[in-house]
Design a protein around this motif. Structure first.
Motif, PDB file in Angstrom:
ATOM      1  N   UNK A  41     -10.122   2.060   7.141  1.00 42.12           N
ATOM      2  CA  UNK A  41      -9.491   1.515   5.909  1.00 42.12           C
ATOM      3  C   UNK A  41     -10.361   0.949   4.896  1.00 42.12           C
ATOM      4  N   UNK A  42     -10.559   0.924   3.678  1.00 41.56           N
ATOM      5  CA  UNK A  42     -11.305   0.445   2.607  1.00 41.56           C
ATOM      6  C   UNK A  42     -10.279  -0.751   1.917  1.00 41.56           C
ATOM      7  N   UNK A  43      -9.210  -0.467   1.786  1.00 39.36           N
ATOM      8  CA  UNK A  43      -8.561  -1.762   1.050  1.00 39.36           C
ATOM      9  C   UNK A  43      -6.934  -1.208   0.747  1.00 39.36           C
ATOM     10  N   UNK A  44      -6.732  -1.654  -0.591  1.00 38.80           N
ATOM     11  CA  UNK A  44      -5.237  -1.195  -1.041  1.00 38.80           C
ATOM     12  C   UNK A  44      -5.401  -0.829  -2.471  1.00 38.80           C
ATOM     13  N   UNK A  45      -4.432   0.252  -2.833  1.00 46.73           N
ATOM     14  CA  UNK A  45      -4.728   0.660  -4.147  1.00 46.73           C
ATOM     15  C   UNK A  45      -3.289   0.114  -4.863  1.00 46.73           C
ATOM     16  N   UNK A  46      -3.640  -0.008  -6.341  1.00 50.96           N
ATOM     17  CA  UNK A  46      -2.196  -0.502  -7.170  1.00 50.96           C
ATOM     18  C   UNK A  46      -1.811  -1.814  -6.531  1.00 50.96           C
ATOM     19  N   UNK A  47      -2.458  -2.595  -6.495  1.00 47.15           N
ATOM     20  CA  UNK A  47      -1.938  -4.035  -5.963  1.00 47.15           C
ATOM     21  C   UNK A  47      -0.779  -4.600  -6.855  1.00 47.15           C
ATOM     22  N   UNK A  48       0.254  -4.824  -6.546  1.00 46.49           N
ATOM     23  CA  UNK A  48       1.200  -5.511  -7.368  1.00 46.49           C
ATOM     24  C   UNK A  48       2.074  -4.570  -7.842  1.00 46.49           C
ATOM     25  N   UNK A  49       1.567  -3.290  -8.194  1.00 55.04           N
ATOM     26  CA  UNK A  49       2.303  -2.216  -8.969  1.00 55.04           C
ATOM     27  C   UNK A  49       1.980  -2.209 -10.247  1.00 55.04           C
ATOM     28  N   UNK A  50       0.872  -3.375 -10.841  1.00 53.25           N
ATOM     29  CA  UNK A  50       0.562  -3.396 -12.210  1.00 53.25           C
ATOM     30  C   UNK A  50      -1.028  -2.740 -12.634  1.00 53.25           C
ATOM     31  N   UNK A  51      -1.541  -2.145 -11.739  1.00 50.49           N
ATOM     32  CA  UNK A  51      -2.893  -1.833 -11.700  1.00 50.49           C
ATOM     33  C   UNK A  51      -3.024  -0.253 -11.660  1.00 50.49           C
ATOM     34  N   UNK A  52      -2.327   0.342 -12.406  1.00 46.05           N
ATOM     35  CA  UNK A  52      -2.531   2.064 -12.647  1.00 46.05           C
ATOM     36  C   UNK A  52      -1.840   2.260 -13.970  1.00 46.05           C
ATOM     37  N   UNK A  53      -2.268   3.204 -14.614  1.00 42.01           N
ATOM     38  CA  UNK A  53      -1.692   3.569 -16.050  1.00 42.01           C
ATOM     39  C   UNK A  53      -1.862   5.219 -15.898  1.00 42.01           C
ATOM     40  N   UNK A  54      -0.929   6.064 -16.463  1.00 42.25           N
ATOM     41  CA  UNK A  54      -0.925   7.369 -16.312  1.00 42.25           C
ATOM     42  C   UNK A  54      -0.357   7.868 -17.546  1.00 42.25           C
TER      43      UNK A  54
END
Length: 225
Positions: free
Chosen positions: A112-125
């Motif tokens: 494991x490296x870490x966590x993606x899209x912490x809090x649900x606010x760190x991605x756009x598409x």
């Protein structure tokens, strides 16, 4: 047949015995079913490891693969460090759809490296772009600007924040110039559709809609800056 729940670590070829060995670390339902199926193949056998593999850790480098939980691998874009010293890397937004999901440095939900899209606010598409942020939180992992080119001496990208702002400003200036040229071309060649074409391109580039050529310089012909 191979799913994220199957707990095998390596496939080893035994040339002398002319066999393929599947090394597993623990036996669960998915792993047991997998071993049962592959063991029916001539020349395949399963072996049990006595312990789990150790967390590998290492460097997160641009170009490296990373694995969302239970999905195919994606690629590391650029490393980043926030004002508090937290480590992150940028990647594509379509790889970081859901919130607070584990990130791995190896297939099969390992390392494991870490966590993606912490809090649900760190991605756009979609129309907003295609970018996501992964937080590197596990001990032993570092982020590096050295690009993974599979070469012994990979190039290093080092860019101070002030230079990044300058480059982004220059890119925006060039895009605005491109938008103005397209608007002028549309005015000459698609006069009935020039306004919606310019407006649509402006939205795509996230820029203000350009003014008409006559408004910029009433005496200049269309196409003249």
């Amino acid at each position: 047949m191979v799913t994220p729940e199957v707990a095998f670590t390596t496939l080893r070829i035994d040339q002398r015995a002319n066999e393929v060995t599947v090394n597993r670390t623990r036996m669960n339902t998915a792993t047991r079913r997998f071993i049962e199926v592959v063991s029916t193949i001539d020349g395949v056998r399963g072996e049990q490891f006595g312990r789990e593999p150790r967390q590998q850790s290492g460097e997160v480098r641009p170009g490296n693969p990373w694995w969302p939980q239970g999905e195919w691998n994606c690629s590391v874009g650029f490393p980043a460090t926030d004002s508090s010293g937290g480590k992150h890397f940028l990647t594509t937004g379509h790889c970081t759809n859901d919130a607070n999901q584990p990130t791995y440095g190896q297939s099969g939900n390992q390392n494991r490296i870490g966590t993606w899209n912490v809090g649900g606010t760190r991605t756009v598409k979609g129309g907003e772009g295609d970018m996501g942020v992964v937080a590197v939180t596990e001990s032993g992992w570092t982020v590096s600007p050295s690009v993974n080119t599979s070469a012994e001496r990979s190039p290093v990208i080092e860019l101070p924040a002030i230079d990044l702002r300058r480059l982004l400003a220059e890119a925006e200036y060039d895009l605005a110039g491109f938008l103005a040229l397209v608007a002028d071309w549309a005015t000459q060649n698609l006069p009935r559709h020039a306004a919606p074409v310019a407006a649509a391109l402006a939205r795509a580039l996230d820029l203000p809609t350009p003014i008409e050529p006559s408004a910029r310089n009433p005496e200049a012909p269309a196409g003249t800056p």
